[in-house]
Scaffold this motif. Structure first.
Motif, PDB file in Angstrom:
ATOM      1  N   UNK A   1      37.213  54.920  -6.931  1.00 46.54           N
ATOM      2  CA  UNK A   1      36.101  55.489  -5.971  1.00 46.54           C
ATOM      3  C   UNK A   1      35.707  56.851  -6.469  1.00 46.54           C
ATOM      4  N   UNK A   2      34.329  56.960  -6.380  1.00 45.13           N
ATOM      5  CA  UNK A   2      33.673  58.260  -6.598  1.00 45.13           C
ATOM      6  C   UNK A   2      33.309  59.087  -5.432  1.00 45.13           C
ATOM      7  N   UNK A   3      33.058  60.247  -5.478  1.00 43.25           N
ATOM      8  CA  UNK A   3      33.027  61.062  -4.346  1.00 43.25           C
ATOM      9  C   UNK A   3      31.604  62.247  -4.497  1.00 43.25           C
ATOM     10  N   UNK A   4      30.771  62.087  -3.530  1.00 45.31           N
ATOM     11  CA  UNK A   4      29.573  62.941  -3.754  1.00 45.31           C
ATOM     12  C   UNK A   4      29.573  64.063  -2.488  1.00 45.31           C
ATOM     13  N   UNK A   5      29.104  64.996  -2.483  1.00 47.43           N
ATOM     14  CA  UNK A   5      29.001  66.301  -1.519  1.00 47.43           C
ATOM     15  C   UNK A   5      28.193  65.711  -0.510  1.00 47.43           C
ATOM     16  N   UNK A   6      28.410  66.068   0.912  1.00 48.74           N
ATOM     17  CA  UNK A   6      27.675  65.594   1.901  1.00 48.74           C
ATOM     18  C   UNK A   6      26.611  66.413   2.060  1.00 48.74           C
ATOM     19  N   UNK A   7      25.531  66.015   1.488  1.00 55.67           N
ATOM     20  CA  UNK A   7      24.337  66.713   1.543  1.00 55.67           C
ATOM     21  C   UNK A   7      24.501  67.883   0.669  1.00 55.67           C
ATOM     22  N   UNK A   8      23.942  69.090   1.223  1.00 51.41           N
ATOM     23  CA  UNK A   8      24.104  70.339   0.615  1.00 51.41           C
ATOM     24  C   UNK A   8      25.301  71.137   0.670  1.00 51.41           C
ATOM     25  N   UNK A   9      26.109  70.473   1.400  1.00 53.82           N
ATOM     26  CA  UNK A   9      27.550  71.293   1.708  1.00 53.82           C
ATOM     27  C   UNK A   9      28.732  70.911   0.900  1.00 53.82           C
ATOM     28  N   UNK A  10      29.709  71.456   0.990  1.00 56.13           N
ATOM     29  CA  UNK A  10      30.893  71.427  -0.246  1.00 56.13           C
ATOM     30  C   UNK A  10      31.793  70.478   0.080  1.00 56.13           C
ATOM     31  N   UNK A  13      32.770  63.291   0.190  1.00 56.75           N
ATOM     32  CA  UNK A  13      32.760  62.045   0.967  1.00 56.75           C
ATOM     33  C   UNK A  13      32.629  60.801  -0.188  1.00 56.75           C
ATOM     34  N   UNK A  14      33.472  59.812   0.059  1.00 56.99           N
ATOM     35  CA  UNK A  14      33.413  58.687  -0.721  1.00 56.99           C
ATOM     36  C   UNK A  14      32.022  57.948  -0.720  1.00 56.99           C
ATOM     37  N   UNK A  15      31.581  57.506  -1.900  1.00 55.67           N
ATOM     38  CA  UNK A  15      30.275  56.762  -2.011  1.00 55.67           C
ATOM     39  C   UNK A  15      30.243  55.537  -1.232  1.00 55.67           C
ATOM     40  N   UNK A  16      31.414  54.994  -0.728  1.00 59.79           N
ATOM     41  CA  UNK A  16      31.494  53.870   0.222  1.00 59.79           C
ATOM     42  C   UNK A  16      31.817  54.281   1.564  1.00 59.79           C
ATOM     43  N   UNK A 285      26.041  57.671   0.320  1.00 63.61           N
ATOM     44  CA  UNK A 285      26.924  57.009   0.593  1.00 63.61           C
ATOM     45  C   UNK A 285      26.555  55.697   1.322  1.00 63.61           C
ATOM     46  N   UNK A 286      27.210  54.443   1.165  1.00 61.59           N
ATOM     47  CA  UNK A 286      26.618  53.200   1.310  1.00 61.59           C
ATOM     48  C   UNK A 286      27.573  52.824   2.528  1.00 61.59           C
ATOM     49  N   UNK A 287      26.966  52.452   3.664  1.00 61.07           N
ATOM     50  CA  UNK A 287      28.042  52.208   4.771  1.00 61.07           C
ATOM     51  C   UNK A 287      28.052  50.603   4.828  1.00 61.07           C
ATOM     52  N   UNK A 288      29.500  50.240   4.631  1.00 62.50           N
ATOM     53  CA  UNK A 288      29.782  48.818   4.827  1.00 62.50           C
ATOM     54  C   UNK A 288      30.575  48.531   5.911  1.00 62.50           C
ATOM     55  N   UNK A 289      30.249  47.244   6.669  1.00 65.69           N
ATOM     56  CA  UNK A 289      30.876  46.746   7.829  1.00 65.69           C
ATOM     57  C   UNK A 289      31.424  45.496   7.525  1.00 65.69           C
ATOM     58  N   UNK A 290      32.635  45.282   7.878  1.00 65.44           N
ATOM     59  CA  UNK A 290      33.352  43.969   7.403  1.00 65.44           C
ATOM     60  C   UNK A 290      33.812  43.299   8.634  1.00 65.44           C
ATOM     61  N   UNK A 291      33.784  42.038   8.551  1.00 59.37           N
ATOM     62  CA  UNK A 291      34.523  41.091   9.584  1.00 59.37           C
ATOM     63  C   UNK A 291      35.764  40.600   9.259  1.00 59.37           C
ATOM     64  N   UNK A 300      34.046  46.492  -1.278  1.00 54.77           N
ATOM     65  CA  UNK A 300      34.548  47.868  -1.964  1.00 54.77           C
ATOM     66  C   UNK A 300      34.535  47.774  -3.627  1.00 54.77           C
ATOM     67  N   UNK A 301      34.561  46.442  -4.063  1.00 48.48           N
ATOM     68  CA  UNK A 301      34.306  46.325  -5.405  1.00 48.48           C
ATOM     69  C   UNK A 301      33.032  46.504  -5.983  1.00 48.48           C
ATOM     70  N   UNK A 302      32.135  46.752  -5.223  1.00 48.12           N
ATOM     71  CA  UNK A 302      30.662  47.159  -5.752  1.00 48.12           C
ATOM     72  C   UNK A 302      30.724  48.329  -6.416  1.00 48.12           C
ATOM     73  N   UNK A 303      31.599  49.217  -5.947  1.00 47.04           N
ATOM     74  CA  UNK A 303      31.779  50.491  -6.611  1.00 47.04           C
ATOM     75  C   UNK A 303      31.912  50.730  -7.944  1.00 47.04           C
TER      76      UNK A 303
END
Length: 340
Positions: A1-10, A13-16, A285-291, A300-303
């Motif tokens: 899993x890769x992580x990115x900053x929440x906008x311009x903050x420090x 958050x996970x990219x998923x 980040x991409x929001x995924x919902x699951x049933x 999750x494997x898309x990452x």
């Protein structure tokens, strides 16, 4: 899993991001999902084990039940609260009264207290305005969000489904008064619906806002499980709830190309659709919902999918936006450049 900053903050958050709109059910929400606490616990635990640290819900999902289930699932996971970045939203009708909706100071203050109680937490990491309030002045909304940050109930703020001009106005108001700045936008974006690239994406990059993508599979349409006539698995979401709106011809042209790539790689069409979004530089980040846990695993494997330049070029070509003013005029005139 890769992580990115929440906008311009420090904050990282996970990219998923795990979306919990499928938790609860009842009434209208039954068409989205009806997961009970036991299944939600398994999904949340599995997402956290995969490296997801970002969870998104809203007060309106299943009339608040989704927040309750989400809060208990986080507790049942055994993770520290500080290990999870929790996002929720306020705006939609939360009661019978005329003031039980919107982005007024009154509704925001009432909404955050109710969400904190349902979630079983004393703070929300990211609090978002869920829709565009055309009655409440933007100054009132931004000031209320700033007060929540100063009070410690909320750590970061964002909006969802806002047009570019309104986001820019909110940023200007915050800058003028020294109030908490918007960190994120939650918006619809798919390979078959690239509209936000016209005005919103350039704004996000220029102002360093993070984009959270909702419904990245267009309500399941881009999963590859439907045909051009709209027929799909019995009881599936798009069969009972045909949303969000999509140009079906364009969507299925995209699916045809994605299926070729998916078949060559031995993966699902859904995984390619999600991977394409994750390759876009302005997506946080991409929001995924699951049933089901199985659906969660596939998403999750898309990452892990790395599309080649050739694959990206073919996908970009089939999904390209039609020319629209002023874009076609900008292209015709050419971009102004400094003389060499």
């Amino acid at each position: 899993m890769r992580y990115k900053t929440l906008g311009g903050t420090g904050l990282l958050v996970s990219e998923i991001c795990l979306g919990t709109m499928t938790f609860g059910g009842g009434g209208f929400w039954t068409a989205i999902g009806t997961l009970d606490q036991s299944v939600a616990d398994r999904i949340v635990a599995r997402a956290l084990d995969a490296g997801v640290n970002f969870i998104d819900t809203a007060d309106v999902y299943s009339a608040g039940v989704s927040e309750e289930i989400t809060g208990r699932a986080m507790l049942n996971s055994g993770r520290k609260r500080s290990d999870i970045v929790l996002a929720t939203k306020v705006y939609s009708q939360a009661g019978p009264g005329p003031n039980d909706r919107g982005a007024s100071r009154g509704h925001i203050m009432d909404g955050v207290k109710a969400s904190l109680k349902r979630l079983g937490t004393d703070y929300i990491d990211l609090y978002q305005i869920h829709g565009l309030d055309q009655v409440t002045p933007v100054e009132e909304t931004v000031r209320a969000l700033d007060d929540l940050v100063r009070q410690g109930h909320v750590r970061y703020v964002g909006v969802s489904n806002w047009p570019a001009w309104r986001i820019m106005k909110a940023l200007g108001v915050a800058e003028q008064h020294g109030w908490a700045r918007l960190a994120t936008l939650q918006a619809y974006y798919t390979i078959a619906g690239r509209d936000l690239e016209r005005e919103i994406a350039p704004l996000l990059e220029a102002e360093k806002l993070g984009l959270m993508v909702w419904s990245p599979l267009a309500g399941g349409l881009l999963s590859g499980k439907y045909d051009r006539e709209g027929k799909g698995p019995q009881g599936s979401r798009r069969v009972t709830f045909d949303f969000p709106p999509v140009n079906r011809d364009r969507a299925f042209d995209c699916i045809d190309v994605m299926r070729e790539i998916a078949d060559a790689r031995g993966v699902s069409v859904a995984r390619i659709a999600l991977a394409w979004i994750l390759h876009q530089r302005f997506v946080m980040s991409v929001i995924i919902g699951a049933t089901s846990p199985e659906q969660l695993d596939d998403n999750l494997a898309a990452a892990d999918v790395r599309l080649t330049p050739e694959e990206l070029a073919s996908l970009d070509k089939v999904s390209a936006l039609p020319p629209e003013y002023p874009g076609w005029m900008v292209e015709r005139q050419g971009a102004a450049r400094l003389p060499s």
